[in-house]
Design an enzyme around this catalytic site. Structure first.
Site, PDB file in Angstrom:
ATOM      1  N   GLU A  83       0.861  -1.187   0.000  1.00 58.22           N
ATOM      2  CA  GLU A  83       0.000   0.000   0.000  1.00 58.22           C
ATOM      3  C   GLU A  83       0.893   1.232   0.000  1.00 58.22           C
ATOM      4  O   GLU A  83       1.982   1.238   0.594  1.00 58.22           O
ATOM      5  CB  GLU A  83      -0.944  -0.011   1.219  1.00 58.22           C
ATOM      6  CG  GLU A  83      -2.083   0.980   1.049  1.00 58.22           C
ATOM      7  CD  GLU A  83      -3.184   0.844   2.117  1.00 58.22           C
ATOM      8  OE1 GLU A  83      -3.090  -0.043   2.989  1.00 58.22           O
ATOM      9  OE2 GLU A  83      -4.146   1.645   2.044  1.00 58.22           O
TER      10      GLU A  83
ATOM     11  N   HIS B  37      -3.753  -6.122   6.525  1.00 58.42           N
ATOM     12  CA  HIS B  37      -5.108  -6.163   6.030  1.00 58.42           C
ATOM     13  C   HIS B  37      -5.201  -6.276   4.520  1.00 58.42           C
ATOM     14  O   HIS B  37      -6.270  -6.078   3.932  1.00 58.42           O
ATOM     15  CB  HIS B  37      -5.848  -4.896   6.493  1.00 58.42           C
ATOM     16  CG  HIS B  37      -5.250  -3.638   5.880  1.00 58.42           C
ATOM     17  ND1 HIS B  37      -6.010  -2.738   5.180  1.00 58.42           N
ATOM     18  CD2 HIS B  37      -3.989  -3.183   5.801  1.00 58.42           C
ATOM     19  CE1 HIS B  37      -5.236  -1.752   4.750  1.00 58.42           C
ATOM     20  NE2 HIS B  37      -4.014  -2.013   5.117  1.00 58.42           N
TER      21      HIS B  37
ATOM     22  N   TYR C  67      -7.682   2.580  15.062  1.00 62.01           N
ATOM     23  CA  TYR C  67      -6.997   2.000  13.905  1.00 62.01           C
ATOM     24  C   TYR C  67      -7.536   0.585  13.636  1.00 62.01           C
ATOM     25  O   TYR C  67      -7.885   0.233  12.510  1.00 62.01           O
ATOM     26  CB  TYR C  67      -5.503   1.964  14.204  1.00 62.01           C
ATOM     27  CG  TYR C  67      -4.626   1.561  13.052  1.00 62.01           C
ATOM     28  CD1 TYR C  67      -4.058   2.514  12.216  1.00 62.01           C
ATOM     29  CD2 TYR C  67      -4.351   0.220  12.810  1.00 62.01           C
ATOM     30  CE1 TYR C  67      -3.250   2.143  11.166  1.00 62.01           C
ATOM     31  CE2 TYR C  67      -3.544  -0.155  11.764  1.00 62.01           C
ATOM     32  CZ  TYR C  67      -2.988   0.814  10.950  1.00 62.01           C
ATOM     33  OH  TYR C  67      -2.182   0.429   9.905  1.00 62.01           O
TER      34      TYR C  67
END
Ligand code: FEO
Length: 393
Positions: free
Chosen positions: A81, A146, A193
């Site tokens: 990411e 994730h 978070y």
């Protein structure tokens, strides 16, 4: 100007501080953010993760305060990411001989989509190791924590886990360690978070935490926020609890309202929870932050969502909230749908359907009231919610 901070002999923090950043994919960050990167000086020089593209100069300057970036041998990309890998291109330009270490095959596939052709890769299976001199790095895949490509990097000689997104917090601080800042603030950022990012992948996160528990850990160095040094056990314990996704006995009421009738229904529901001793928070979606609401939803046993019927659907603000809720899909919560209408109900059924799809149990029919809501209607709603709480106890 930008300097590295040595966190252990030969290991330096070289990350980027986003003091003014307030928003990332739907999540507000009132205290800013940090993209942590770490430089390991050994026979081979290793950079663990990078940062967002616009802060590449900051990262490279911090590296330069320790060594010439051209000497970097490996760039470990634990996750593709862009907040962690967005500067790899710039780092490679400054370190043309560096090899990018990534998870095999998912990390490799992601990085190949945007790194220059000809980039040298070293794909790693879970458990693979890389000797860099006095130290050996071990790479452990943590898929879907994730993203599919996630991995963590463990350095046994220093008992350090470079955990990337796991155990992170959106906060910018001048200090690097958990025991140098207000712990409650950091833990609260870690909860927000988790609730907003990890919730859909809690089962995978639980497996990752189980694996981490077997390691000898002196430091957990996440890619966001402070480094866990004095509270390693506390953050692991918190994650174990969060991974179970178990609600407490609280309630959240979220509503949008046009002329006040849905708001009055929201207040009747809120009062009912208060009457029954349930810890409840009531949010007007127009003035509240969605990622804060969702953090409370994560811990709540009851979640009530209300909207008047508008253009035969919900208000757009509640529609957006439901979309967010559907993605996160916290399991094992009890849902309530409610709202007013001018000439025909509809939004309330739609809310109930979305909540059901998101995994909520909806024991009550959607509550609907004409716009000219009455005290009798509010009393019915109040009683129904009180009865629901009684039934659930
Ligand atoms: Fe912090 Fe998944 O990026």
């Amino acid at each position: 100007m930008f300097k590295a901070r040595e966190i252990k002999p030969g290991i330096h923090w070289v990350g980027a501080l986003e003091w003014e950043e307030r928003y990332i994919h739907g999540i507000t960050m009132p205290l800013g953010s940090t993209n942590n990167a770490y430089l390991i000086m050994d026979e081979k020089i290793v950079l663990v993760d990078t940062c967002v593209g616009p802060h590449a100069h900051e990262l490279l300057e911090r590296v330069s305060s320790v060594t010439d970036p051209a000497r970097i041998d490996y760039i470990v990309s634990n996750h593709g990411e862009k907040d962690h890998a967005g500067s790899i291109g710039e780092v490679l330009a400054a370190a043309p001989n560096a090899t990018v270490v990534t998870s095999d095959p998912k990390g490799l596939a992601i990085l190949k989509t945007y790194l220059p052709e000809g980039t040298s890769f070293l794909p790693m299976k879970s458990g693979d190791t890389l000797s860099i001199g006095a130290r050996t790095l071990q790479f452990v895949h943590t898929p879907m924590v994730h993203w599919p490509d996630n991995m963590v990097t463990y350095c046994r000689e220093d008992s350090i886990l470079f955990s990337n997104d796991a155990f992170g917090q959106f906060i910018a601080t001048s200090k690097r360690f958990d025991d140098e800042v207000h712990l409650d603030t950091v833990l609260s950022c870690a909860k927000k978070y988790f609730a907003n990012i990890i919730t859909p992948y809690a089962k995978q996160a639980a497996k990752a935490v189980e694996a981490v528990r077997t390691l000898d850990l002196e430091l957990i160095c996440p890619a966001h926020g402070v480094i866990w040094r004095s509270n390693v056990g506390k953050i692991l314990g918190l994650y174990e609890k969060l991974c179970r996704c178990e609600p407490d006995d609280s309630a959240v009421v979220v509503y949008g309202s046009m002329y006040g009738s849905t708001e009055r229904m929201a207040l009747a529901i809120t009062e009912a929870f208060m009457e029954k001793g349930v810890n409840v928070r009531c949010y007007d979606i127009d003035v509240s932050d969605m990622s804060d609401i969702v953090t409370d939803v994560f811990f709540a046993r009851y979640v009530a969502v209300g909207s008047p019927t508008h253009n035969n659907t919900t208000l757009p603000t509640i529609g957006a909230f439901l979309t967010y809720l559907k993605g996160l899909a916290p399991k094992g919560r009890i849902g309530i749908s409610f709202g007013s209408f001018g000439w025909v109900p509809g939004a309330q059924k739609e809310i109930a359907e979305v909540m059901q799809k998101a995994g909520f149990v909806m024991p009550l029919e959607p509550f609907t009231e004409g716009w000219n809501d009455t005290p009798a209607g509010a009393a019915r709603l109040f009683d129904a919610v009180c009865n629901l709480v009684d039934d659930e106890e």
